[in-house]
Design a protein around this motif. Structure first.
Motif: not given
Length: 295
Positions: A19-31, A35-51
């Motif tokens: 759990l500690y390792i997952v917690f540390l890697l979560l911000p890196i995964y989110w970055l 990086s694979f999302k459009e700006t509109s998707e980043i600002l409008s919706t919350f998703s765990l992976w790019p739509q």
């Protein structure tokens, strides 16, 4: 028949580190995810992976001059600052570690207090000084300004490493006929090579993440990547980002890099003064009286 059944605590001993390792890697995964999302998707919706995954963001970074030039500018002044800071700190740290003189401890403490001072305190003096010498929007200006904070840090780190080297090594080298420069370069520096590496690493990192001084000393030719990464117009972004104004957050929105607007700030002191005033105003400072004179 005996069973070798482990206690529940031992069977779940892997859970906390995982759990500690997952917690540390979560911000890196989110970055990476953003990086694979459009700006509109980043600002409008919350998703765990790019739509709608896209590589357009990476294309812009490697093809837009304002982006890759920002990386080059940042690396240039950061490397310059690291070299200057470590080179200046080496003899200073040696003096503090080997010699005792009147006020040495007070001087060492005063040197460290420069590291504690907020960068905004020195923003206006640096701006006026560099404007007088024509150093605005140059890499060396940012490198020298960052020395105010990195040299004390490097002296403090190197002094600790140098104090761990016995003084008998110095005396033995002098008896063998070594001059001080030859002894320092050939014998002493290799002994503290690890300390030099640590000092260089921290100088590099602190110079890389510093934004206020780097942004107020540059406009176009030496603009760092941190200023380029501020919100800017995007083909699929919001209309608010399309408004052409020069002060937006810490980046100042200085879109001087576009065609027809690439002009040096020292050639246009009025515009440089306006950008600097806006920046200090957003930081809660009002040094208007000091900026009334011609730069």
């Amino acid at each position: 028949m005996m069973t070798n059944k482990q206690p529940l605590s031992q069977r779940l001993s892997w859970l906390v580190p995982t759990l500690y390792i997952v917690f540390l890697l979560l911000p890196i995964y989110w970055l990476v995810n953003m990086s694979f999302k459009e700006t509109s998707e980043i600002l409008s919706t919350f998703s765990l992976w790019p739509q709608n995954p896209t590589l357009r963001n990476y294309t812009v970074i490697f093809t837009d001059p304002s982006w890759y030039n920002g990386y080059i500018n940042s690396i240039t002044y950061v490397v310059l600052n690291t070299i200057i800071s470590v080179t200046v700190a080496l003899p200073a740290a040696y003096a503090f570690s080997r010699y005792r003189f009147l006020g040495d401890k007070h001087l060492f403490f005063w040197l460290l207090t420069n590291r504690m001072a907020p960068p905004a305190v020195f923003a206006l003096p640096f701006f006026q000084l560099y404007s007088a010498f024509g150093l605005i929007d140059t890499h060396i200006a940012v490198a020298i300004a960052h020395c105010l904070f990195n040299v004390p840090l490097a002296v403090w780190i190197l002094e600790g490493f140098m104090s761990g080297v016995p003084k008998e090594i110095d005396e033995t080298a002098y008896i063998d006929g070594y001059s001080f420069p030859r002894f320092f370069v050939k014998i002493f520096v290799p002994l503290i090579a690890s300390g030099i590496g640590v000092a260089a690493f921290f100088c590099f990192m602190f110079s890389w993440v510093e934004l206020l001084i780097a942004r107020t000393r540059t406009t176009t030719d030496a603009k760092p990547i941190a200023a380029t990464m501020t919100p800017h117009a995007d083909d699929n972004g919001c209309q608010a980002d399309r408004r052409d104004h020069d002060t937006h957050g810490l980046g100042l929105r200085a879109r001087l890099g576009r065609a027809g607007r690439r002009r040096r700030a020292d050639d246009h002191p009025g515009r440089a003064r306006h950008l600097f005033r806006s920046q200090l105003h957003r930081q809660g400072l009002r040094p208007w009286s000091g900026l009334k004179r011609r730069v």
